[in-house]
Motif scaffolding. Structure first.
Motif, PDB file in Angstrom:
ATOM      1  N   GLY A 150     -37.239   6.849  32.795  1.00  0.00           N
ATOM      2  CA  GLY A 150     -36.358   5.945  31.951  1.00  0.00           C
ATOM      3  C   GLY A 150     -34.929   6.353  31.809  1.00  0.00           C
ATOM      4  O   GLY A 150     -34.200   6.352  31.104  1.00  0.00           O
ATOM      5  N   GLN A 151     -34.515   7.467  32.654  1.00  0.00           N
ATOM      6  CA  GLN A 151     -33.428   8.301  32.384  1.00  0.00           C
ATOM      7  C   GLN A 151     -32.178   8.534  33.382  1.00  0.00           C
ATOM      8  O   GLN A 151     -32.779   9.189  34.833  1.00  0.00           O
ATOM      9  CB  GLN A 151     -33.970  10.071  32.186  1.00  0.00           C
ATOM     10  N   PHE A 152     -31.074   7.895  33.385  1.00  0.00           N
ATOM     11  CA  PHE A 152     -31.161   7.766  34.544  1.00  0.00           C
ATOM     12  C   PHE A 152     -29.692   8.435  34.676  1.00  0.00           C
ATOM     13  O   PHE A 152     -28.708   8.943  34.466  1.00  0.00           O
ATOM     14  CB  PHE A 152     -29.325   6.223  34.241  1.00  0.00           C
ATOM     15  N   SER A 153     -30.079   9.543  35.240  1.00  0.00           N
ATOM     16  CA  SER A 153     -29.658  10.533  36.306  1.00  0.00           C
ATOM     17  C   SER A 153     -28.457  10.015  37.582  1.00  0.00           C
ATOM     18  O   SER A 153     -29.434   9.992  38.304  1.00  0.00           O
ATOM     19  CB  SER A 153     -30.326  11.699  35.634  1.00  0.00           C
ATOM     20  N   LEU A 154     -27.617  11.248  37.472  1.00  0.00           N
ATOM     21  CA  LEU A 154     -26.703  11.258  38.886  1.00  0.00           C
ATOM     22  C   LEU A 154     -26.198  12.515  39.154  1.00  0.00           C
ATOM     23  O   LEU A 154     -25.743  13.040  40.024  1.00  0.00           O
ATOM     24  CB  LEU A 154     -25.001  10.026  39.107  1.00  0.00           C
ATOM     25  N   GLY A 155     -27.394  13.783  38.641  1.00  0.00           N
ATOM     26  CA  GLY A 155     -26.418  14.802  38.484  1.00  0.00           C
ATOM     27  C   GLY A 155     -27.580  15.845  39.866  1.00  0.00           C
ATOM     28  O   GLY A 155     -27.839  16.995  39.759  1.00  0.00           O
ATOM     29  N   HIS A 156     -28.707  14.982  39.932  1.00  0.00           N
ATOM     30  CA  HIS A 156     -29.976  16.131  41.010  1.00  0.00           C
ATOM     31  C   HIS A 156     -29.194  16.101  42.521  1.00  0.00           C
ATOM     32  O   HIS A 156     -29.251  17.503  42.766  1.00  0.00           O
ATOM     33  CB  HIS A 156     -31.162  14.347  41.808  1.00  0.00           C
ATOM     34  N   ALA A 157     -27.713  16.279  42.676  1.00  0.00           N
ATOM     35  CA  ALA A 157     -27.153  16.785  43.355  1.00  0.00           C
ATOM     36  C   ALA A 157     -26.872  18.193  42.942  1.00  0.00           C
ATOM     37  O   ALA A 157     -26.543  19.653  44.433  1.00  0.00           O
ATOM     38  CB  ALA A 157     -25.761  16.241  44.467  1.00  0.00           C
ATOM     39  N   GLY A 158     -26.441  18.131  42.410  1.00  0.00           N
ATOM     40  CA  GLY A 158     -26.542  19.637  41.563  1.00  0.00           C
ATOM     41  C   GLY A 158     -26.898  20.708  41.510  1.00  0.00           C
ATOM     42  O   GLY A 158     -26.826  21.962  42.011  1.00  0.00           O
ATOM     43  N   PHE A 159     -28.810  20.105  41.468  1.00  0.00           N
ATOM     44  CA  PHE A 159     -29.756  20.993  41.262  1.00  0.00           C
ATOM     45  C   PHE A 159     -29.933  21.642  42.847  1.00  0.00           C
ATOM     46  O   PHE A 159     -30.167  23.000  43.313  1.00  0.00           O
ATOM     47  CB  PHE A 159     -30.642  20.480  40.529  1.00  0.00           C
ATOM     48  N   MET A 160     -29.616  20.692  43.702  1.00  0.00           N
ATOM     49  CA  MET A 160     -30.529  20.830  45.300  1.00  0.00           C
ATOM     50  C   MET A 160     -29.161  21.793  45.824  1.00  0.00           C
ATOM     51  O   MET A 160     -29.726  22.680  46.348  1.00  0.00           O
ATOM     52  CB  MET A 160     -30.270  19.476  45.455  1.00  0.00           C
ATOM     53  N   CYS A 161     -28.141  21.695  45.272  1.00  0.00           N
ATOM     54  CA  CYS A 161     -26.370  23.215  45.485  1.00  0.00           C
ATOM     55  C   CYS A 161     -26.564  24.151  44.757  1.00  0.00           C
ATOM     56  O   CYS A 161     -26.880  24.938  45.622  1.00  0.00           O
ATOM     57  CB  CYS A 161     -25.516  22.616  44.885  1.00  0.00           C
ATOM     58  N   ILE A 162     -27.541  24.436  43.925  1.00  0.00           N
ATOM     59  CA  ILE A 162     -28.228  25.942  43.379  1.00  0.00           C
ATOM     60  C   ILE A 162     -29.162  25.728  44.078  1.00  0.00           C
ATOM     61  O   ILE A 162     -29.014  27.191  44.206  1.00  0.00           O
ATOM     62  CB  ILE A 162     -28.780  25.390  42.036  1.00  0.00           C
ATOM     63  N   THR A 164     -24.728  13.315  33.449  1.00  0.00           N
ATOM     64  CA  THR A 164     -25.437  14.522  34.366  1.00  0.00           C
ATOM     65  C   THR A 164     -24.167  13.682  35.338  1.00  0.00           C
ATOM     66  O   THR A 164     -24.014  15.411  36.456  1.00  0.00           O
ATOM     67  CB  THR A 164     -26.407  13.721  35.234  1.00  0.00           C
ATOM     68  N   LEU A 165     -23.553  12.955  36.003  1.00  0.00           N
ATOM     69  CA  LEU A 165     -22.576  13.469  37.101  1.00  0.00           C
ATOM     70  C   LEU A 165     -21.039  14.012  36.971  1.00  0.00           C
ATOM     71  O   LEU A 165     -20.945  15.419  38.272  1.00  0.00           O
ATOM     72  CB  LEU A 165     -21.531  12.113  37.362  1.00  0.00           C
ATOM     73  N   GLY A 166     -21.053  14.316  35.429  1.00  0.00           N
ATOM     74  CA  GLY A 166     -20.243  15.152  35.498  1.00  0.00           C
ATOM     75  C   GLY A 166     -20.686  17.106  35.677  1.00  0.00           C
ATOM     76  O   GLY A 166     -20.043  18.065  35.974  1.00  0.00           O
ATOM     77  N   PHE A 167     -22.210  17.152  35.581  1.00  0.00           N
ATOM     78  CA  PHE A 167     -22.299  18.326  35.604  1.00  0.00           C
ATOM     79  C   PHE A 167     -22.849  19.125  36.963  1.00  0.00           C
ATOM     80  O   PHE A 167     -22.209  19.659  37.506  1.00  0.00           O
ATOM     81  CB  PHE A 167     -23.704  18.440  34.720  1.00  0.00           C
ATOM     82  N   ALA A 168     -22.855  17.449  37.852  1.00  0.00           N
ATOM     83  CA  ALA A 168     -23.126  17.911  39.098  1.00  0.00           C
ATOM     84  C   ALA A 168     -21.945  18.053  40.284  1.00  0.00           C
ATOM     85  O   ALA A 168     -21.629  19.304  41.012  1.00  0.00           O
ATOM     86  CB  ALA A 168     -23.509  16.473  40.039  1.00  0.00           C
ATOM     87  N   GLU A 169     -20.494  18.170  39.428  1.00  0.00           N
ATOM     88  CA  GLU A 169     -18.992  17.845  39.988  1.00  0.00           C
ATOM     89  C   GLU A 169     -18.632  19.583  39.321  1.00  0.00           C
ATOM     90  O   GLU A 169     -18.192  20.259  39.846  1.00  0.00           O
ATOM     91  CB  GLU A 169     -18.254  17.238  39.502  1.00  0.00           C
ATOM     92  N   ILE A 170     -19.419  19.807  37.789  1.00  0.00           N
ATOM     93  CA  ILE A 170     -18.936  20.971  38.141  1.00  0.00           C
ATOM     94  C   ILE A 170     -19.540  22.080  38.834  1.00  0.00           C
ATOM     95  O   ILE A 170     -19.621  23.489  39.138  1.00  0.00           O
ATOM     96  CB  ILE A 170     -19.220  21.565  36.748  1.00  0.00           C
ATOM     97  N   ASN A 211     -21.911  11.414  46.379  1.00  0.00           N
ATOM     98  CA  ASN A 211     -21.715  10.794  47.326  1.00  0.00           C
ATOM     99  C   ASN A 211     -24.009  10.993  47.745  1.00  0.00           C
ATOM    100  O   ASN A 211     -24.740  10.055  47.910  1.00  0.00           O
ATOM    101  CB  ASN A 211     -21.814  10.978  48.747  1.00  0.00           C
ATOM    102  N   LYS A 212     -23.932  12.595  47.403  1.00  0.00           N
ATOM    103  CA  LYS A 212     -25.800  12.695  47.398  1.00  0.00           C
ATOM    104  C   LYS A 212     -25.752  12.412  47.204  1.00  0.00           C
ATOM    105  O   LYS A 212     -27.611  11.890  46.919  1.00  0.00           O
ATOM    106  CB  LYS A 212     -25.130  14.559  48.013  1.00  0.00           C
ATOM    107  N   SER A 213     -26.398  12.483  45.280  1.00  0.00           N
ATOM    108  CA  SER A 213     -26.914  12.098  44.559  1.00  0.00           C
ATOM    109  C   SER A 213     -26.440  10.714  44.542  1.00  0.00           C
ATOM    110  O   SER A 213     -28.159  10.032  44.093  1.00  0.00           O
ATOM    111  CB  SER A 213     -26.230  12.170  43.160  1.00  0.00           C
ATOM    112  N   ILE A 214     -26.071   9.891  44.944  1.00  0.00           N
ATOM    113  CA  ILE A 214     -25.799   8.670  45.135  1.00  0.00           C
ATOM    114  C   ILE A 214     -26.804   7.817  46.233  1.00  0.00           C
ATOM    115  O   ILE A 214     -27.944   7.111  46.093  1.00  0.00           O
ATOM    116  CB  ILE A 214     -24.764   7.989  45.595  1.00  0.00           C
TER     117      ILE A 214
END
Length: 320
Positions: A62-74, A126-132, A238-241
């Motif tokens: 139940g945690q709304f995360s938008l940072g998944h693209a960041g981990f994929m990038c790593i 989490t979105l901010g983290f992905a952008e970082i 967009n990838k996270s979305i």
């Protein structure tokens, strides 16, 4: 522990996976599934890993995360950098391992402070983290900046990709059914009540977040070693979305739904590939229709299980 992982249900799923793998491999060998459709198949498998891993964070915990693209990038850049220098399967394995380690550390750094937030605030964090992560990649010499990395040796094979996909599904499914998974579900339903019952909500949320991050990193490594080229532009908001859409489309909390959504969206994108002018319009219409008529997704929180199938047959026999 072993009894749970080697239950009748899991054995049936393993047999089904083996049959699916054999059939698809045969179709590839005889040329029915050509190189063009193999690309679609590979994309679907990678998207399944991404969808089920995000579903663990959003649907189960139940945690709304938008940072998944960041981990994929790593994961993608870790594998690409090491594979380009070594160029063999050992380098690929090492790249996946390095990506997992970095993603785990990054997930812990992000999750411990941010998972105390809820709702939109957590999504923004989490979105901010992905952008970082993306900005760091753009400004590093080892990643070749905005130009990305090219000439990556293709080491992602169909058997390897299918194996990672099955393992990812089994990890997430069995975790969601375990004691820790039930604690995550209770947090999803009512976090305050869970805390009152003595559940360490931060610990369970962090664990789910780290598992999801690790699987996203593995998906990124498989992606990098399949498509030869990676750029920071591939891992934007967009990838996270896109990953979130698959989770919502299939049903938040349903791993079966995530798999079906990844397959459906992958096939839909392929069918509409030659109609670029209307592709996104049709894609949007399908999503809007799902949200109107099935706001909980295709399956909601339901799962397809062999045990439910067996129970249904027993009931029918009793009626007869």
């Amino acid at each position: 522990m072993l009894k749970r992982y080697f239950s009748k249900e899991n054995i049936c799923w393993i047999l089904l996976a083996a049959a699916s793998f054999t059939l698809i491999t045969f179709l590839m060998n005889v040329g029915i599934i050509g190189s063009y459709y193999q690309i679609t198949l590979y994309n679907i498998c990678i998207n399944v890993i991404l969808a089920v891993s995000l579903n663990l964070i959003i649907g189960v915990c139940g945690q709304f995360s938008l940072g998944h693209a960041g981990f994929m990038c790593i994961g993608a850049y870790s594998a690409a950098i090491i594979v380009r220098s070594m160029g063999n399967m050992l380098g690929f394995a090492l790249g996946i391992g390095v990506g997992i380690v970095i993603s785990t550390i990054a997930a812990l750094i992000v999750s411990i402070p941010t998972l105390r937030l809820r709702g939109d605030y957590l999504a923004i964090a989490t979105l901010g983290f992905a952008e970082i992560i993306r900005i760091i990649v753009i400004n590093m010499e080892i990643t070749n900046g905005a130009a990305g990395i090219t000439g990556i040796t293709k080491l992602t094979t169909w058997p390897l990709l299918f194996l990672f996909m099955v393992i990812s599904i089994m990890i997430v499914t069995n975790y969601s059914r375990s004691r820790q998974g039930r604690a995550c579900i209770s947090i999803r339903e009512d976090e305050i009540a869970s805390e009152a019952m003595g559940i360490n909500t931060t610990r369970y949320k962090t664990t789910a977040f780290v598992i999801g991050a690790i699987l996203a990193s593995v998906a990124g490594a498989l992606y990098a070693c399949n498509f030869y080229v990676i750029k920071p532009d591939l891992f934007t908001f967009n990838k996270s979305i896109d990953i979130l859409v698959m989770v919502v489309f299939g049903g938040m909390g349903s791993m079966t739904g995530s798999v079906i959504a990844a397959v459906f969206i992958g096939i839909l994108n392929t069918l509409l590939q030659n109609f670029s002018s209307i592709r996104m319009v049709v894609y949007g219409i399908v999503l809007v229709a799902i949200m109107i008529f099935r706001p909980s997704g295709l399956l909601g929180t339901k799962e397809f299980t062999f045990s439910a199938l067996w129970k249904g047959r027993r009931k029918e026999k009793k009626k007869k």
